[in-house]
Design an enzyme around this catalytic site. Structure first.
Site, PDB file in Angstrom:
ATOM      1  N   ARG A  43      -3.402  -0.478   5.318  1.00  0.00           N
ATOM      2  CA  ARG A  43      -3.968  -1.577   4.528  1.00  0.00           C
ATOM      3  C   ARG A  43      -3.073  -2.906   4.515  1.00  0.00           C
ATOM      4  O   ARG A  43      -3.542  -3.957   4.762  1.00  0.00           O
ATOM      5  CB  ARG A  43      -4.352  -1.150   3.270  1.00  0.00           C
ATOM      6  CG  ARG A  43      -5.554  -0.047   3.252  1.00  0.00           C
ATOM      7  CD  ARG A  43      -5.848   0.548   1.904  1.00  0.00           C
ATOM      8  NE  ARG A  43      -4.761   1.414   1.633  1.00  0.00           N
ATOM      9  CZ  ARG A  43      -4.422   2.010   0.561  1.00  0.00           C
ATOM     10  NH1 ARG A  43      -5.166   2.175  -0.348  1.00  0.00           N
ATOM     11  NH2 ARG A  43      -3.259   2.970   0.538  1.00  0.00           N
ATOM     12  N   CYS A  55       0.811  -1.181   0.004  1.00  0.00           N
ATOM     13  CA  CYS A  55       0.010  -0.007  -0.038  1.00  0.00           C
ATOM     14  C   CYS A  55       0.964   0.956   0.054  1.00  0.00           C
ATOM     15  O   CYS A  55       2.116   1.291  -0.297  1.00  0.00           O
ATOM     16  CB  CYS A  55      -0.916   0.001   1.082  1.00  0.00           C
ATOM     17  SG  CYS A  55      -0.204  -0.014   2.823  1.00  0.00           S
ATOM     18  N   ASP A  98      -8.022   3.820   0.594  1.00  0.00           N
ATOM     19  CA  ASP A  98      -7.261   4.605   1.604  1.00  0.00           C
ATOM     20  C   ASP A  98      -8.014   4.753   2.812  1.00  0.00           C
ATOM     21  O   ASP A  98      -8.826   5.731   2.701  1.00  0.00           O
ATOM     22  CB  ASP A  98      -6.581   5.652   0.929  1.00  0.00           C
ATOM     23  CG  ASP A  98      -5.454   6.053   2.161  1.00  0.00           C
ATOM     24  OD1 ASP A  98      -5.248   5.522   3.318  1.00  0.00           O
ATOM     25  OD2 ASP A  98      -4.476   6.851   1.853  1.00  0.00           O
TER      26      ASP A  98
HETATM   27  P1  4NP Z   1      -1.828   2.712   3.850  1.00  0.00           P
HETATM   28  O1  4NP Z   1      -2.515   4.090   4.433  1.00  0.00           O
HETATM   29  O2  4NP Z   1      -1.456   3.228   2.482  1.00  0.00           O
HETATM   30  O3  4NP Z   1      -3.020   1.866   3.926  1.00  0.00           O
HETATM   31  O4  4NP Z   1      -0.841   2.550   4.964  1.00  0.00           O
HETATM   32  C1  4NP Z   1      -1.868   5.368   4.476  1.00  0.00           C
HETATM   33  C2  4NP Z   1      -1.188   5.665   5.625  1.00  0.00           C
HETATM   34  C3  4NP Z   1      -0.424   7.085   5.612  1.00  0.00           C
HETATM   35  C4  4NP Z   1      -0.486   7.920   4.682  1.00  0.00           C
HETATM   36  C5  4NP Z   1      -1.047   7.362   3.298  1.00  0.00           C
HETATM   37  C6  4NP Z   1      -1.691   6.293   3.093  1.00  0.00           C
HETATM   38  N1  4NP Z   1       0.184   9.166   4.597  1.00  0.00           N
HETATM   39  O5  4NP Z   1       0.262   9.795   3.615  1.00  0.00           O
HETATM   40  O6  4NP Z   1       0.922   9.349   5.517  1.00  0.00           O
END
Ligand code: 4NP
Length: 157
Positions: free
Chosen positions: A13, A7, A123
């Site tokens: 995720r 991710c 997300d």
């Molecule tokens: P993930 O969610 O991709 O599912 O881990 C996110 C967590 C943090 C960020 C973006 C997506 N961020 O930009 O900090």
């Protein structure tokens, strides 16, 4: 089979997908290895997001010891399948592919459920608890399909 979930942050995720899959591998006694990775350096070294840890715990799954790491080109050598959550991750991973062989390992995780549709696991970062529950259900359904496939493969070997 060696599987990598990818991710963006590697805190919401993909760590949840890994924890769900590890749980299924253990419960079904399958032979498979799983890991997760991301592309956003800001969260490198961090544990999983508290909301992912909580949704996992509500379903009896442990996500306490995650350490976020970045995807590297070497992951193409280490994993047979690389499952991404959305089109951003897809572009990120494909952008690091060195060959058609690397590219062939990459797919959207929800294509395990709806083949060829390239559907996204949204997300949940900016959403509340409901968003994480929704993501859990999507990942659990996809991981169940993957576990069934691995089980069939393990039995035919
Ligand atoms: P993930 O969610 O991709 O599912 O881990 C996110 C967590 C943090 C960020 C973006 C997506 N961020 O930009 O900090």
């Amino acid at each position: 089979m060696k599987i990598l979930f990818v991710c963006l942050g590697n805190i919401c995720r993909s760590p949840l997908a890994k924890a769900i899959m590890v749980d299924k591998i253990r419960k079904k006694n399958l032979t498979a290895e799983v890991d997760s990775a991301g592309f956003e350096p800001f969260h490198r070294g961090d544990p999983a997001d508290r909301r992912s840890v909580e949704v996992a715990a509500r379903h009896g799954i442990d996500l306490d010891h995650h350490v976020a790491r970045l995807f590297t080109a070497r992951d193409f050598d280490r994993f047979d399948r690389i499952y991404v959550m959305d089109s951003i991750n897809y572009s990120d991973v494909m952008g690091m592919a060195r060959s058609g062989e690397d590219e062939a390992r990459v797919d959207y995780i929800l294509n395990l459920v709806d083949p060829g549709k390239d559907l996204h696991v949204p997300d949940p970062w900016y959403g509340g608890r409901e968003g994480f529950e929704n993501v859990f259900k999507m990942l659990d359904t996809a991981c169940e399909r993957l576990a069934e496939e691995i089980d069939t493969k393990n039995k035919s070997q």
